[in-house]
Design a protein around this motif. Structure first.
Motif, short mmCIF file in Angstrom:
data_model
loop_
_atom_site.label_atom_id
_atom_site.label_comp_id
_atom_site.label_asym_id
_atom_site.label_seq_id
_atom_site.Cartn_x
_atom_site.Cartn_y
_atom_site.Cartn_z
N ILE A 59 0.83 -1.21 0.00
CA ILE A 59 0.00 0.00 0.00
C ILE A 59 0.87 1.25 0.00
CG2 ILE A 59 -1.61 1.33 1.43
CD1 ILE A 59 -2.58 -1.58 2.31
N ARG A 60 0.43 2.26 -0.76
CA ARG A 60 1.18 3.51 -0.82
C ARG A 60 0.49 4.58 0.01
NH1 ARG A 60 1.67 1.99 -6.95
NH2 ARG A 60 3.82 1.27 -6.98
N PHE A 61 1.27 5.55 0.48
CA PHE A 61 0.71 6.59 1.34
C PHE A 61 0.86 7.99 0.76
CE2 PHE A 61 1.00 3.16 4.34
CZ PHE A 61 -0.21 3.30 5.01
N SER A 62 -0.23 8.73 0.92
CA SER A 62 -0.27 10.10 0.42
C SER A 62 -0.66 11.02 1.56
CB SER A 62 -1.33 10.18 -0.69
OG SER A 62 -1.53 11.51 -1.10
N ILE A 63 -0.08 12.22 1.60
CA ILE A 63 -0.51 13.22 2.58
C ILE A 63 -1.50 14.14 1.88
CG2 ILE A 63 0.16 15.05 4.16
CD1 ILE A 63 1.32 12.38 4.99
N ASP A 64 -2.76 14.03 2.32
CA ASP A 64 -3.85 14.81 1.74
C ASP A 64 -3.83 16.23 2.32
OD1 ASP A 64 -6.12 15.33 0.28
OD2 ASP A 64 -7.37 13.83 1.28
N ASP A 65 -4.31 17.19 1.56
CA ASP A 65 -4.41 18.57 2.04
C ASP A 65 -3.07 19.06 2.59
OD1 ASP A 65 -7.07 18.03 1.48
OD2 ASP A 65 -7.61 17.75 3.58
N PHE A 66 -2.00 18.66 1.92
CA PHE A 66 -0.65 18.94 2.43
C PHE A 66 -0.45 20.43 2.66
CE2 PHE A 66 3.88 19.89 1.86
CZ PHE A 66 4.38 19.16 2.93
N GLY A 67 0.10 20.74 3.82
CA GLY A 67 0.40 22.13 4.15
C GLY A 67 -0.68 22.84 4.94
N THR A 68 -1.82 22.17 5.15
CA THR A 68 -2.89 22.84 5.89
C THR A 68 -2.95 22.40 7.36
OG1 THR A 68 -4.54 21.15 5.34
CG2 THR A 68 -4.32 23.00 3.82
N GLY A 69 -2.14 21.37 7.73
CA GLY A 69 -2.14 20.89 9.11
C GLY A 69 -1.12 21.64 9.93
N TYR A 70 -0.92 21.18 11.16
CA TYR A 70 -0.01 21.87 12.05
C TYR A 70 1.23 21.06 12.39
CZ TYR A 70 -3.59 25.37 12.77
OH TYR A 70 -4.50 26.35 12.58
N SER A 71 1.44 19.94 11.67
CA SER A 71 2.56 19.10 12.05
C SER A 71 3.87 19.64 11.45
CB SER A 71 2.32 17.66 11.62
OG SER A 71 1.82 17.62 10.31
N SER A 72 4.98 19.27 12.07
CA SER A 72 6.29 19.71 11.56
C SER A 72 6.61 18.92 10.30
CB SER A 72 7.36 19.46 12.60
OG SER A 72 7.85 18.14 12.48
N LEU A 73 7.57 19.41 9.53
CA LEU A 73 7.91 18.73 8.28
C LEU A 73 8.80 17.51 8.51
CD1 LEU A 73 8.55 21.74 5.90
CD2 LEU A 73 6.61 20.18 5.90
N GLY A 74 9.27 17.35 9.76
CA GLY A 74 10.21 16.27 10.06
C GLY A 74 9.69 14.90 9.67
N TYR A 75 8.36 14.72 9.73
CA TYR A 75 7.80 13.39 9.46
C TYR A 75 8.06 12.95 8.03
CZ TYR A 75 3.85 15.51 6.94
OH TYR A 75 3.08 16.18 6.04
N LEU A 76 8.28 13.90 7.14
CA LEU A 76 8.41 13.57 5.72
C LEU A 76 9.56 12.60 5.45
CD1 LEU A 76 7.76 17.02 4.03
CD2 LEU A 76 6.29 15.00 3.99
N LYS A 77 10.62 12.69 6.26
CA LYS A 77 11.76 11.81 6.00
C LYS A 77 11.69 10.54 6.83
CE LYS A 77 14.64 14.16 9.29
NZ LYS A 77 15.52 15.23 9.62
N LYS A 78 10.73 10.46 7.73
CA LYS A 78 10.66 9.29 8.61
C LYS A 78 9.57 8.31 8.21
CE LYS A 78 12.26 12.03 12.54
NZ LYS A 78 11.55 13.13 13.19
N MET A 79 8.68 8.74 7.33
CA MET A 79 7.55 7.89 7.00
C MET A 79 7.65 7.33 5.60
SD MET A 79 4.41 9.69 8.79
CE MET A 79 4.11 9.12 10.45
N PRO A 80 7.06 6.15 5.38
CA PRO A 80 7.10 5.56 4.04
C PRO A 80 6.07 6.24 3.14
CG PRO A 80 5.91 4.10 5.53
CD PRO A 80 6.33 5.30 6.33
N LEU A 81 6.42 7.37 2.57
CA LEU A 81 5.46 8.14 1.78
C LEU A 81 5.70 7.96 0.28
CD1 LEU A 81 5.25 11.49 3.74
CD2 LEU A 81 3.75 9.50 3.90
N TYR A 82 4.64 8.16 -0.46
CA TYR A 82 4.64 8.01 -1.91
C TYR A 82 4.27 9.32 -2.58
CZ TYR A 82 2.35 6.54 -6.34
OH TYR A 82 1.93 6.40 -7.63
N GLU A 83 3.43 10.11 -1.92
CA GLU A 83 2.79 11.23 -2.61
C GLU A 83 2.41 12.35 -1.64
OE1 GLU A 83 -0.64 10.22 -5.40
OE2 GLU A 83 -1.70 11.05 -3.69
N LEU A 84 2.41 13.58 -2.17
CA LEU A 84 1.82 14.71 -1.47
C LEU A 84 0.68 15.25 -2.33
CD1 LEU A 84 4.99 16.80 -0.41
CD2 LEU A 84 3.82 14.99 0.90
#
Ligand code: C2E
Ligand code: MG
Ligand code: MG
Ligand code: MG
Length: 276
Positions: free
Chosen positions: A173-198
């Motif tokens: 399964i692939r993972f996408s971050i929906d509505d990217f940039g509208t949340g309040y989380s730090s960008l650090g997660y981007l390099k720690k998670m198995p992501l496919y898409e923004l």
């Protein structure tokens, strides 16, 4: 006099709060009946590449009441989250997605399908097992699916969430971050998670390309995704000007009314049969 007006203001406020709470309760009750009564369905919205070729579709839930009126997902999904109804609904969506993929394969249009997964659903202890079962029972390959999650999922229990994501990613399964940039989380997660898409949120696209600040945000997301090796889907594409801008800036995939409205499966297949 001012005091009286103030008290009156509070009373009006309380009445409104109560009315809102009552509406939520009724909506919650109706929603659990809606699933059993067949009032829910899934629409699919095409995602296209820079040349306009179909590459995938997002599954979007629709609720049409028995009296014919539609309740928008932005109204009922938050209620489903609060009541916990999103858990059985999410399971149902997963099965619908498997069926849709089988139908698309049979029709010769094996599109990648994106599914919105809510935090409450993802946090269920049985989530991974339920996903595995849905794929095993339907015989569909998990590689065909993208799970869209929002940044809101990532603010708590980061290690638990990441571990689950890795398990699901190992299944394909692939993972996408929906509505990217509208949340309040730090960008650090981007390099720690198995992501496919923004997915670039439509609120940013709405300002592009006529507003310099909005456009700068879109360009920054595109550049960052490029450096991180992530695919991008730009959401809410409604105008040729937006599409032209994206063709000249990173050529992400696009989703929006300019290309396709969310459609019932049969209508989407008919459209694909005609050539996209
Ligand atoms: P989302 O996941 O960000 O989905 C994109 C929304 O943008 C959809 O709204 C879609 O119809 C709309 N959209 C697409 N193209 C355009 C465009 O060109 N212009 C404009 N103005 N809008 C466009 P929709 O279908 O009303 O869904 C709203 C939200 O409800 C979704 O946002 C998603 O967060 C949630 N949702 C919908 N279906 C599901 C579901 O099955 N499960 C979960 N958990 N959430 C869902
Ligand atoms: Mg989505
Ligand atoms: Mg979105
Ligand atoms: Mg949204």
């Amino acid at each position: 006099h001012a005091k009286a007006a103030g008290r009156n203001g509070v009373a009006v406020f309380e009445t409104k709060m109560l009315a809102a709470a009552e509406r939520q309760l009724t909506l919650g009750r109706d929603l659990s009946a809606a699933l059993d009564n067949g009032e829910l369905s899934m629409h699919l919205q095409l995602q296209v590449d820079h040349a306009g070729q179909p590459v995938g579709a997002e599954m979007l839930m629709r609720w049409r009441r028995a009296d014919g009126t539609f309740v928008p997902p932005d109204i009922f999904i938050p209620v489903a989250e609060t009541t916990g109804m999103i858990v059985p609904l999410g399971q149902w969506v997963l099965r619908q997605a498997c069926l849709a993929r089988l139908a698309l394969e049979a029709a010769g249009h094996p599109l990648q399908l994106s599914i919105n997964v809510s935090p409450r659903q993802f946090r269920q202890p049985e989530f991974v097992a339920q996903v595995r079962t849905a794929f095993e029972e339907s015989g569909v390959t998990p590689h065909a699916f993208v799970f869209e999650v929002t940044e809101g999922l990532l603010v708590e229990d980061f290690d638990m969430i990441t571990a689950k994501m890795r398990e699901l990613a190992a299944m394909g399964i692939r993972f996408s971050i929906d509505d990217f940039g509208t949340g309040y989380s730090s960008l650090g997660y981007l390099k720690k998670m198995p992501l496919y898409e923004l997915k670039i949120d439509k609120s940013f696209m709405r300002d592009t390309p006529h507003d310099a600040n909005g456009t700068a945000i879109v360009q920054t997301i595109l550049a960052m995704a490029d450096h991180l090796g992530l695919r991008v889907v730009a959401e809410g594409i409604e105008t040729e000007a937006q599409a032209r801008f994206l063709a000249e800036n990173g050529r992400p995939c696009m989703q929006g009314y300019l290309y396709c409205r969310p459609l019932p499966l049969a209508e989407l297949v008919a459209r694909l049969d005609r050539g996209g």
